[in-house]
Design a protein around this motif. Structure first.
Motif, short mmCIF file in Angstrom:
data_model
loop_
_atom_site.label_atom_id
_atom_site.label_comp_id
_atom_site.label_asym_id
_atom_site.label_seq_id
_atom_site.Cartn_x
_atom_site.Cartn_y
_atom_site.Cartn_z
N LEU A 83 0.84 -1.20 0.00
CA LEU A 83 0.00 0.00 0.00
C LEU A 83 0.88 1.25 0.00
CD1 LEU A 83 -2.72 -1.18 2.54
CD2 LEU A 83 -3.07 -0.73 0.10
N LYS A 84 1.98 1.19 0.76
CA LYS A 84 2.89 2.34 0.79
C LYS A 84 3.47 2.60 -0.59
CE LYS A 84 6.11 3.16 3.97
NZ LYS A 84 7.09 2.85 5.03
N LYS A 85 3.85 1.53 -1.25
CA LYS A 85 4.45 1.65 -2.58
C LYS A 85 3.46 2.28 -3.57
CE LYS A 85 7.91 -1.42 -4.42
NZ LYS A 85 8.14 -2.87 -4.59
N ILE A 86 2.22 1.80 -3.52
CA ILE A 86 1.20 2.37 -4.40
C ILE A 86 1.05 3.86 -4.10
CG2 ILE A 86 -1.27 2.33 -4.98
CD1 ILE A 86 -1.21 -0.68 -4.42
N GLY A 87 1.08 4.19 -2.82
CA GLY A 87 0.99 5.60 -2.42
C GLY A 87 2.13 6.42 -2.98
N VAL A 88 3.34 5.87 -2.94
CA VAL A 88 4.51 6.61 -3.43
C VAL A 88 4.39 6.85 -4.93
CG1 VAL A 88 6.99 6.43 -3.87
CG2 VAL A 88 6.08 5.81 -1.62
N SER B 152 -6.37 4.58 -4.41
CA SER B 152 -7.77 4.81 -4.79
C SER B 152 -8.61 3.59 -4.45
CB SER B 152 -7.86 5.08 -6.29
OG SER B 152 -7.52 3.90 -6.99
N LYS B 153 -9.93 3.77 -4.53
CA LYS B 153 -10.83 2.64 -4.24
C LYS B 153 -10.58 1.49 -5.21
CE LYS B 153 -14.51 5.14 -2.00
NZ LYS B 153 -14.44 6.57 -2.42
N GLU B 154 -10.36 1.83 -6.49
CA GLU B 154 -10.13 0.80 -7.49
C GLU B 154 -8.85 0.02 -7.16
OE1 GLU B 154 -10.63 4.14 -8.42
OE2 GLU B 154 -12.78 3.65 -8.50
N GLU C 295 -9.12 -0.76 5.93
CA GLU C 295 -8.89 -0.38 7.33
C GLU C 295 -7.39 -0.21 7.58
OE1 GLU C 295 -10.61 -3.36 9.92
OE2 GLU C 295 -8.77 -4.53 9.92
N VAL C 296 -6.58 -0.94 6.85
CA VAL C 296 -5.13 -0.75 6.99
C VAL C 296 -4.70 0.53 6.27
CG1 VAL C 296 -2.86 -1.71 6.42
CG2 VAL C 296 -4.65 -3.20 7.30
N ALA C 297 -5.17 0.69 5.04
CA ALA C 297 -4.77 1.87 4.25
C ALA C 297 -5.13 3.17 4.96
CB ALA C 297 -5.41 1.81 2.87
N SER C 298 -6.29 3.18 5.60
CA SER C 298 -6.76 4.44 6.20
C SER C 298 -6.14 4.70 7.57
CB SER C 298 -8.29 4.42 6.31
OG SER C 298 -8.68 3.33 7.12
N PHE C 299 -5.46 3.72 8.12
CA PHE C 299 -4.94 3.86 9.49
C PHE C 299 -3.68 4.71 9.55
CE2 PHE C 299 -2.52 2.45 13.21
CZ PHE C 299 -3.49 2.54 14.20
N THR D 14 -5.68 8.05 1.23
CA THR D 14 -6.74 7.32 0.53
C THR D 14 -7.60 8.28 -0.30
OG1 THR D 14 -8.02 7.45 2.56
CG2 THR D 14 -6.93 5.37 2.11
N LYS D 15 -7.21 9.57 -0.25
CA LYS D 15 -7.92 10.54 -1.09
C LYS D 15 -6.90 11.17 -2.03
CE LYS D 15 -11.67 12.23 1.79
NZ LYS D 15 -11.60 13.00 3.02
N LYS D 16 -7.41 11.62 -3.17
CA LYS D 16 -6.53 12.27 -4.12
C LYS D 16 -5.84 13.45 -3.43
CE LYS D 16 -6.85 13.55 -9.03
NZ LYS D 16 -5.53 13.97 -9.10
N THR D 17 -4.55 13.57 -3.66
CA THR D 17 -3.82 14.63 -2.99
C THR D 17 -4.01 15.96 -3.72
OG1 THR D 17 -1.95 13.72 -4.19
CG2 THR D 17 -2.02 13.28 -1.85
#
Ligand SMILES: Cc1cc2nc3c(=O)[nH]c(=O)nc-3n(C[C@H](O)[C@H](O)[C@H](O)COP(=O)(O)O)c2cc1C
Ligand code: SF4
Ligand code: FES
Lengths: 394, 150
Positions: free
Chosen positions: B25-30, B36-38, B56-60, B66-69
């Motif tokens: 999830l971190k990597k996707i974020g980077v 995103s939801k998809e 629940e993990v992503a949002s913690f 989890t929202k567009k920056t």
């Protein structure tokens, strides 16, 4: 007591943290060699118990005792975790250990893991510590190349893997059960104890979790013996705020706050007058000038606050921190930290009501007595002292 | 955004076990700025976990969005040490300049957040703009920094 001995910071800035040769040249990994050639896990455990080493992560639990509890477990699989989450505001000593003496830390991790009878160790690293991640990663590769890690370490029967797991920004993940949840791919919420991690930890196996500074003392103890360590144990202090010598210093354990602030720390920065010190990060108690003749407790962070500082800014800093970092699992903490922060905002805006003042006391009591994990109690500490010692509500 | 990297590629690079969920999830974020939801659905499918469990993990965690920056993401450290160095004043200065409020998540152009201590207190006050860290920031030095991102 020897006043100037340095166990952890001796070579900071003097050897290249990226070169294992530098560390080897100053006697690095001699303790590991001694452990492998002349000792065994049982003997090492005895030395650590003798040393009286207690945890530097805040709670001060005896390291030897914790290790014994894990060593006694029958399970074949066990884990050792180096807690480098270090998200307490004002504390960055573990980051400096990782960046300046990665091999000292790694040597400590290797000996610790073998002593408790585990074959796997994990470093739980603060997600913001990118430089430390690189340096530690390189240290692990170098140790592998030198057979100080991996299969049949130095030709012995010991094998060991060390992994780095980066956190993702959550203070509560420094709490050991939350940390374990986080590695297992869950929300970093604390779990009910017992069972303690020593019995049922990472992936349900017996696990010892230790703070990075605790671990950095292990090579010295193994090399020089527990008794010697007892005489010269040190602690890292992190000095911040209106103090002359800001930064991390190593000094004998058990020093009084007054000595640390006014001698080692060089006293107040120019033109500033002492008001109070917060000791132990955002979760730390506040001490007035007359209360400084007591030992430094907790993680070793000292924030010196001068008379011109705006207490409202600090209250917003503390309450905002706990409001953000409350994991939300239990109501008293989730709601309590939120309300406390709102009231701090009203206090700062000069809009605090009598009802608010009463509510503060109620919330503090609830946090202190009813929360699921220590974070909730931490959230009350500084505000409680501000109410009682600084009389912010008067 | 790095070219040619897709969520599918990131997923195929790691073994599908729960321990890899947070790093993935971190990597996707980077790479994409946020999860995103998809993307979360793709992750759930790959790891054979429920979407709720992934979310629940992503949002913690703070370091995963989890929202567009926003175009301009400003974070100011609000730890005790930075606050004693006037980080509150810096926050007010930025609030007034952009006419925004710290903590308002709905402005697509600028977002300002107070964040927890980053362990760089010795170099504080600390401000982060679109991931880049600035040290020893003052009320007046912010303008030069913001210009870099204008
Ligand atoms: C909310 C909370 C945050 C904590 N954060 C840390 C931390 O960042 N680093 C740490 O070493 N211990 C932290 N601890 C303490 C750990 O739970 C654990 O006691 C410690 O890592 C044990 O190591 P030690 O015995 O070597 O001190 C935290 C505890 C709580 C309740
Ligand atoms: S006290 Fe706070 S941090 Fe601890 S479990 Fe409850 S909500 Fe989570
Ligand atoms: S208080 Fe800002 S970096 Fe620590």
């Amino acid at each position: 007591m020897q006043k100037n001995i340095k166990i952890i910071t001796e070579y900071w800035g003097r050897i290249d943290p990226l070169k294992i040769e530098d560390y080897l040249n100053v006697g690095g990994y001699v303790a590991l060699k001694k452990f492998i050639k002349e000792m065994n896990p049982g003997k090492a455990l005895e030395e650590v118990k003798l040393s009286g080493l207690c945890g530097r992560g805040g709670a001060g639990f005896l390291t030897g005792k914790k290790w014994e509890m894990v060593a006694e477990q029958k399970s074949k699989e066990k884990y050792f975790i180096c807690n480098l989450d270090e998200s307490e505001p004002g504390v960055y000593k573990d980051r400096l250990i990782a960046e300046n003496s990665p091999h000292l830390l790694l040597e400590g991790i290797i000996i610790s893991t073998l002593t408790i009878g585990a074959k796997k160790a994990c470093i739980y690293l603060n997600g913001n510590y990118e430089k430390a991640r690189e340096i530690l990663g390189q240290a692990i590769s170098q140790a592998l190349e030198n057979n100080l890690l991996g299969k049949k370490i130095l030709g012995s029967e010991f094998s060991l893997e060390v992994e780095i797991f980066s956190g993702a920004g959550a203070y509560v993940c420094g709490e050991e059960t939350a940390l374990i949840n986080s590695i297992e791919g869950r929300r970093g919420e604390p779990k009910i104890r017992p069972p303690y991690p020593t019995e049922c930890g990472l992936f349900g196996k017996p696990t010892a979790v230790n703070n990075a500074e605790t671990i950095a003392n292990i090579p010295y103890i193994i090399q020089n013996g527990g008794e010697k360590y007892l005489e010269c144990a040190t602690k890292l202090f992190v000095l911040g705020g209106s103090i002359k010598n800001r930064g991390v210093i190593e000094a004998p354990i058990g020093l009084m706050m007054r000595e640390v602030i006014f001698e080692l720390g060089g006293g107040m920065s120019a033109g500033k007058e002492f008001w109070f010190a917060q000791v132990g990060g955002a979760a730390g108690k506040l001490y007035l000038e007359k209360e400084l003749d007591a030992p430094v407790l907790g993680s070793g962070a000292i924030l010196v606050v001068d008379k011109l500082a705006d207490i409202h800014d600090l209250l917003l800093s503390w309450t905002g921190f706990f409001r953000r970092e409350s994991c939300g699992k239990c109501v008293p903490c989730r709601e309590g930290t939120f309300r406390l922060n709102e009231i701090a905002e009203r206090l700062a805006d000069g809009e605090i009501s009598d009802r608010d003042k009463e509510a503060v006391l109620d919330i503090l009591w609830t946090l202190e007595n009813t929360t699921f994990c220590p974070l909730g109690k931490f959230a009350a500490v500084a505000v409680r002292d501000a109410v009682e010692k600084l009389e912010i509500l008067k | 955004m790095q070219k040619g990297i897709t969520v599918e590629k990131i997923l195929l690079e790691c073994e599908s076990k729960a321990q890899n969920l947070l790093p993935t999830l971190k990597k996707i974020g980077v790479v994409f700025g946020y999860v995103s939801k998809e993307d979360a659905m793709k992750v759930a499918e790959y790891f054979e976990l429920s979407l709720a469990r992934v979310y629940e993990v992503a949002s913690f965690y703070d370091l995963i969005e989890t929202k567009k920056t926003a175009n301009l993401e400003i974070k100011v450290c609000s730890g005790g040490d930075c606050v004693l160095g006037d980080s509150t004043g810096i926050v007010h200065e930025i609030e007034n300049y952009f006419r925004i409020k710290a903590g308002d998540e709905n402005n697509p152009k600028v977002k300002l957040r107070k964040i927890s201590c980053l362990g760089r207190c010795g170099e504080g006050p600390i401000m982060i703009v679109n991931g880049r860290v600035y040290e020893k920031v003052t009320r007046s030095s912010i303008y030069k920094i913001l210009e870099e991102w204008a």
